[in-house]
Design a protein around this motif. Sequence first.
Motif, PDB file in Angstrom:
ATOM      1  N   VAL A 176       0.851  -1.191   0.000  1.00 10.97           N
ATOM      2  CA  VAL A 176       0.000   0.000   0.000  1.00 10.97           C
ATOM      3  C   VAL A 176       0.886   1.239   0.000  1.00 10.97           C
ATOM      4  CG1 VAL A 176      -1.888  -1.138   1.221  1.00 10.97           C
ATOM      5  CG2 VAL A 176      -0.142   0.087   2.538  1.00 10.97           C
ATOM      6  N   THR A 177       0.268   2.379  -0.295  1.00 11.81           N
ATOM      7  CA  THR A 177       0.995   3.638  -0.333  1.00 11.81           C
ATOM      8  C   THR A 177       0.897   4.351   1.013  1.00 11.81           C
ATOM      9  OG1 THR A 177      -0.941   4.876  -1.056  1.00 11.81           O
ATOM     10  CG2 THR A 177       0.424   3.878  -2.770  1.00 11.81           C
ATOM     11  N   ARG A 178       1.672   5.415   1.130  1.00  8.20           N
ATOM     12  CA  ARG A 178       1.595   6.238   2.332  1.00  8.20           C
ATOM     13  C   ARG A 178       0.186   6.813   2.498  1.00  8.20           C
ATOM     14  NH1 ARG A 178       4.821   9.115   5.873  1.00  8.20           N
ATOM     15  NH2 ARG A 178       4.032  11.150   6.565  1.00  8.20           N
ATOM     16  N   GLY A 179      -0.461   7.145   1.395  1.00  7.76           N
ATOM     17  CA  GLY A 179      -1.821   7.667   1.482  1.00  7.76           C
ATOM     18  C   GLY A 179      -2.767   6.704   2.171  1.00  7.76           C
ATOM     19  N   THR A 180      -2.640   5.416   1.873  1.00  7.08           N
ATOM     20  CA  THR A 180      -3.483   4.415   2.524  1.00  7.08           C
ATOM     21  C   THR A 180      -3.153   4.314   4.005  1.00  7.08           C
ATOM     22  OG1 THR A 180      -3.669   3.173   0.470  1.00  7.08           O
ATOM     23  CG2 THR A 180      -4.159   1.994   2.482  1.00  7.08           C
ATOM     24  N   ARG A 181      -1.898   4.434   4.347  1.00  6.17           N
ATOM     25  CA  ARG A 181      -1.523   4.402   5.766  1.00  6.17           C
ATOM     26  C   ARG A 181      -2.038   5.643   6.501  1.00  6.17           C
ATOM     27  NH1 ARG A 181       1.704   0.376   7.337  1.00  6.17           N
ATOM     28  NH2 ARG A 181       2.614  -0.918   5.695  1.00  6.17           N
ATOM     29  N   ILE A 182      -2.085   6.777   5.807  1.00  7.09           N
ATOM     30  CA  ILE A 182      -2.675   7.969   6.421  1.00  7.09           C
ATOM     31  C   ILE A 182      -4.164   7.753   6.665  1.00  7.09           C
ATOM     32  CG2 ILE A 182      -3.236  10.402   6.055  1.00  7.09           C
ATOM     33  CD1 ILE A 182      -0.591  10.681   4.564  1.00  7.09           C
ATOM     34  N   PHE A 200       1.220  14.973 -13.418  1.00  5.41           N
ATOM     35  CA  PHE A 200       0.570  13.860 -12.732  1.00  5.41           C
ATOM     36  C   PHE A 200       0.557  14.141 -11.233  1.00  5.41           C
ATOM     37  CE2 PHE A 200       0.295   9.545 -10.974  1.00  5.41           C
ATOM     38  CZ  PHE A 200      -0.717   9.008 -11.759  1.00  5.41           C
ATOM     39  N   PRO A 201      -0.608  13.987 -10.570  1.00  2.51           N
ATOM     40  CA  PRO A 201      -0.725  14.383  -9.146  1.00  2.51           C
ATOM     41  C   PRO A 201       0.014  13.411  -8.228  1.00  2.51           C
ATOM     42  CG  PRO A 201      -2.774  13.404  -9.916  1.00  2.51           C
ATOM     43  CD  PRO A 201      -1.886  13.532 -11.128  1.00  2.51           C
ATOM     44  N   VAL A 202       1.295  13.620  -8.107  1.00  3.34           N
ATOM     45  CA  VAL A 202       2.156  12.659  -7.415  1.00  3.34           C
ATOM     46  C   VAL A 202       1.813  12.527  -5.933  1.00  3.34           C
ATOM     47  CG1 VAL A 202       4.069  12.955  -9.016  1.00  3.34           C
ATOM     48  CG2 VAL A 202       3.912  14.451  -7.040  1.00  3.34           C
ATOM     49  N   GLN A 203       1.206  13.559  -5.348  1.00  2.00           N
ATOM     50  CA  GLN A 203       0.881  13.463  -3.934  1.00  2.00           C
ATOM     51  C   GLN A 203      -0.418  12.709  -3.691  1.00  2.00           C
ATOM     52  OE1 GLN A 203       1.628  16.355  -5.438  1.00  2.00           O
ATOM     53  NE2 GLN A 203       3.645  16.817  -4.603  1.00  2.00           N
ATOM     54  N   ASP A 204      -1.207  12.482  -4.725  1.00  2.00           N
ATOM     55  CA  ASP A 204      -2.488  11.805  -4.577  1.00  2.00           C
ATOM     56  C   ASP A 204      -2.362  10.422  -5.201  1.00  2.00           C
ATOM     57  OD1 ASP A 204      -5.103  11.412  -3.883  1.00  2.00           O
ATOM     58  OD2 ASP A 204      -5.922  12.362  -5.665  1.00  2.00           O
ATOM     59  N   THR A 205      -1.695   9.522  -4.503  1.00  2.45           N
ATOM     60  CA  THR A 205      -1.348   8.238  -5.096  1.00  2.45           C
ATOM     61  C   THR A 205      -2.423   7.180  -4.897  1.00  2.45           C
ATOM     62  OG1 THR A 205      -0.164   7.683  -3.053  1.00  2.45           O
ATOM     63  CG2 THR A 205       1.121   8.600  -4.879  1.00  2.45           C
ATOM     64  N   GLU A 206      -3.515   7.528  -4.247  1.00  2.77           N
ATOM     65  CA  GLU A 206      -4.562   6.539  -4.012  1.00  2.77           C
ATOM     66  C   GLU A 206      -5.483   6.403  -5.220  1.00  2.77           C
ATOM     67  OE1 GLU A 206      -4.617   4.267  -1.452  1.00  2.77           O
ATOM     68  OE2 GLU A 206      -2.679   5.244  -1.580  1.00  2.77           O
ATOM     69  N   ASP A 207      -6.255   5.324  -5.241  1.00  3.14           N
ATOM     70  CA  ASP A 207      -7.123   5.119  -6.392  1.00  3.14           C
ATOM     71  C   ASP A 207      -8.539   4.708  -5.981  1.00  3.14           C
ATOM     72  OD1 ASP A 207      -6.567   2.594  -5.515  1.00  3.14           O
ATOM     73  OD2 ASP A 207      -6.182   1.756  -7.485  1.00  3.14           O
ATOM     74  N   SER A 261       8.808   3.131  -6.084  1.00  5.56           N
ATOM     75  CA  SER A 261       8.242   4.339  -5.487  1.00  5.56           C
ATOM     76  C   SER A 261       6.718   4.305  -5.544  1.00  5.56           C
ATOM     77  CB  SER A 261       8.749   5.583  -6.221  1.00  5.56           C
ATOM     78  OG  SER A 261       8.238   5.613  -7.554  1.00  5.56           O
ATOM     79  N   GLU A 262       6.112   5.128  -4.709  1.00  8.51           N
ATOM     80  CA  GLU A 262       4.654   5.213  -4.717  1.00  8.51           C
ATOM     81  C   GLU A 262       4.152   5.814  -6.024  1.00  8.51           C
ATOM     82  OE1 GLU A 262       3.061   7.043  -1.264  1.00  8.51           O
ATOM     83  OE2 GLU A 262       3.892   5.535   0.092  1.00  8.51           O
ATOM     84  N   LEU A 263       4.900   6.757  -6.584  1.00  8.72           N
ATOM     85  CA  LEU A 263       4.505   7.328  -7.859  1.00  8.72           C
ATOM     86  C   LEU A 263       4.465   6.240  -8.932  1.00  8.72           C
ATOM     87  CD1 LEU A 263       3.849   9.605  -9.796  1.00  8.72           C
ATOM     88  CD2 LEU A 263       6.301  10.129  -9.924  1.00  8.72           C
ATOM     89  N   GLN A 264       5.453   5.353  -8.929  1.00 11.39           N
ATOM     90  CA  GLN A 264       5.448   4.280  -9.912  1.00 11.39           C
ATOM     91  C   GLN A 264       4.233   3.373  -9.727  1.00 11.39           C
ATOM     92  OE1 GLN A 264       7.965   0.866  -9.459  1.00 11.39           O
ATOM     93  NE2 GLN A 264       8.522   0.821 -11.639  1.00 11.39           N
ATOM     94  N   LEU A 265       3.915   3.036  -8.480  1.00 11.46           N
ATOM     95  CA  LEU A 265       2.765   2.170  -8.221  1.00 11.46           C
ATOM     96  C   LEU A 265       1.469   2.834  -8.665  1.00 11.46           C
ATOM     97  CD1 LEU A 265       1.586  -0.423  -7.032  1.00 11.46           C
ATOM     98  CD2 LEU A 265       1.534   0.725  -4.797  1.00 11.46           C
ATOM     99  N   SER A 266       1.314   4.113  -8.355  1.00  9.20           N
ATOM    100  CA  SER A 266       0.111   4.833  -8.757  1.00  9.20           C
ATOM    101  C   SER A 266      -0.002   4.891 -10.277  1.00  9.20           C
ATOM    102  CB  SER A 266       0.131   6.247  -8.173  1.00  9.20           C
ATOM    103  OG  SER A 266      -1.019   6.974  -8.554  1.00  9.20           O
TER     104      SER A 266
END
Length: 814
Positions: free
Chosen positions: A278-284, A567-574, A614-619
């Motif tokens: 998961v990404t940092r966004g999901t952990r937040i 690309f909104p790199v800070q918004d990596t959730e989907d 990286s999270e950007l790559q995953l997103s």
Amino acid sequence: MPVASSRSLLRTEAVARREQLDVTSYDVVLDLTGEATFGSVTTIEFESTGGPTFVDLKPVSVAAIRLNDRPVDVDLLREGRLPIETSAGTNVLVVDARMPFRNDGEGLHQHVDPADGRRYVYGMSFMDAAPTVFACFDQPDLKAPYTLHVTAPPDWVVVGNAPATNPEPGRWEIGPTQPLSTYFVTVVAGPYHVVRDEHDGIPLGLSSRQSLAQHLDKDADELLTITRQCFDEFHRLFGIRYPFGDYHQAFVPEFNAGAMENPGCVTFRDQLVFDTRVTRGTRIVRATTVAHEMAHQWFGNIVTPTWWDDLWLNESFAEYMGNRVTADVTQYDDAWTHVAWSRRQWGLLADQRPTTHPVAGNGAVDAVAALQNFDGISYAKGSSILKQLCTSLGDEVFFAGAIDHFTRHRFGNATMHDLVASWERSGAGDLSPVVDQWLRVAGADTFTLDREAHVLRRTPPPEHPADRAHRFEVATLSEGSVTTTVVDVSGPETPLPDLAGTVVLDPREQSWGVYVPDTATVAGLRTELPLVGDDGLRAAIWNNLKSGFNEALVAPDDVVELLVQAFPVQDTEDTARHTVPWVLGEVLPAATPGSTARVHRAVADLVGSTEPGSELQLSAFRAAVRTADDVDLLRDWLASPPTGIDLDADVRWRLLVRLATLGGTHPTELDAALADDRTAATAVSHVLATTSLPTAEAKALAWEMFTGVLDSPNYELVAAGQGLWQGSQRELTAPYVERYFAELPATSQVRSGWVLALAADAFFPRTFVDDDTLARTEALLDSDVLEPAVRRRVADHADELARRLAVRAAYPVS
């Protein structure tokens, strides 16, 4: 198991029953050793002024009912209500019944884990589900202490609202608890894996299914650290200790909400125990959810709303405090930025629809109507207003008022007016403008920039006029630099200095409004947005673009261009509330042909060019999968994903779902993939993939789940609705458009409560954006045949459909 029909509690009935009754205690005996039903013997001791009233009860069957040691005719039970004739003074009611285990996430939900066949149970009593667990006076202002006696298989662990003892195998004793509203009562029972700890004299616990044990153990330190940090901060801010004994956090299967704040035993959806990357966004999200539910122990549990239309006293406060405390004392100091990406538009869209409602005291006439107002307004808008209020009052006054409120109404009930009075006693001054203009009036003001006139225009919604005062910044972007000006808005027009170039309204999201970027700003963002390094500013820009698009004032092609350029790199959730899924799901279908392929090329290039892992790559990879139309490419990724992307269950099933949508797989392969890794999560993904197949059999399967021919757990039901409607399968799914509108009303005969609305939402024909679908939607709403929960979801879809049609009319494509 379908739940018997019942009548929603009217507010007038609740007021009358509260004036008549004072509940002394509940004693509940539960036998959970059965498979389809469970035994429930409830003893209620209460004081009455005398005369008739009723008890809420939704059983499978009733063995006996006795009031003051006299039998009560079981056949009197109708629509979930048992009429009784009380005596003046003390009364004792005993109800011996069989209750249904449910699979819709309400009542006592039962789940058999596909991974190992173990059975798990948890209670969700919110709103009107408690009477399917025990007989009760089901309203929030008839609080009482509970004692529970639970019989369960000897290898089970049982947790509840107070510390539990296990005097002999298979027998558990819980309570007595502090005084609780019925909707807080829970039992979590099964062969759960449990992690225990202690902090500041408070016993802590975590639990999950055994198949998630290793993943819970892996994250236990982070979860417990956040819990300790939040307890310390809430104790510091409130000066009132947590009063409910143990603090257990149970991660349970097939949970409808994110979590539920049951005192002493909070329940969370167990997707928050991460078994894939998961990404940092999901952990937040998980951290703010933990903090949100802890805030509820004060806002909601110590003091509970008197009636459901003051539910914001729970949710808005927990939303504000959960985000604030997460940002202030945990490792996730960027929590507010993530909230901007994930929550603000959720609230703003709800506030712009015809179904909008005030934050507070919205006049719900019954419990079911109140549930329809449990939305982004209750959470995101209310939180925003409280944040503004705290900034205005200062922490000293804000928290002094909260402490006064908790102290005066400890373990009781209160209203918005009680809280406002506490603030005013604590030095807030007259808060009537805040109450009258922000809390009691629905709708959001819309702001537009008139460059020629050098003014900022404020337009309140015509259906909900209000003279709200706003204070926020206006930012000008120029070659990566940002200049800001503070503006105070109190009328329809506010003078501004001459602003050239790219202008962002409310870049720090200090107020609540719909901010529409003008044409020059949208054009300028092509250059400026890639240069923005401030995460919060970038989130505000995207929120303004979303607002402009929703108002048909920003072109789909401009949004696509900005996504490709920045690309909104800070918004990596989907999830649906985030930026990239919004572009893929709503913007691309309205954009120039070829836009999807263009986005695919851009995100696929990112996958290869950005840092592996990286999270950007995953997103970017997730977006590349969703936009791919090349079966061979997806097959290659399934065999060997790009360096940095792990082929875990999440990635594997994303690829399989996309292959299914394109007709690049078949049921045999999907069944084999499930057999190879059968978990609760992969079972849901399997349903999504199977119903996404472009075959008549796949769509018929989804429809049988919708109509109740196949009894499906809540998560699988929602997945089937998502799989049914694929934009590339219009010819195949076209017959189901008419069937949806014809057969939707009857679904209230096969399901109820939360999942009834979830199914109506998931199966709406969202890929048919045309005048005929809108006309059918409006005709169904006019027919007045829908349950309130369903009607609300359909009405929101009608508004969304009208907005999407307006975008297409404003920006037609060939």
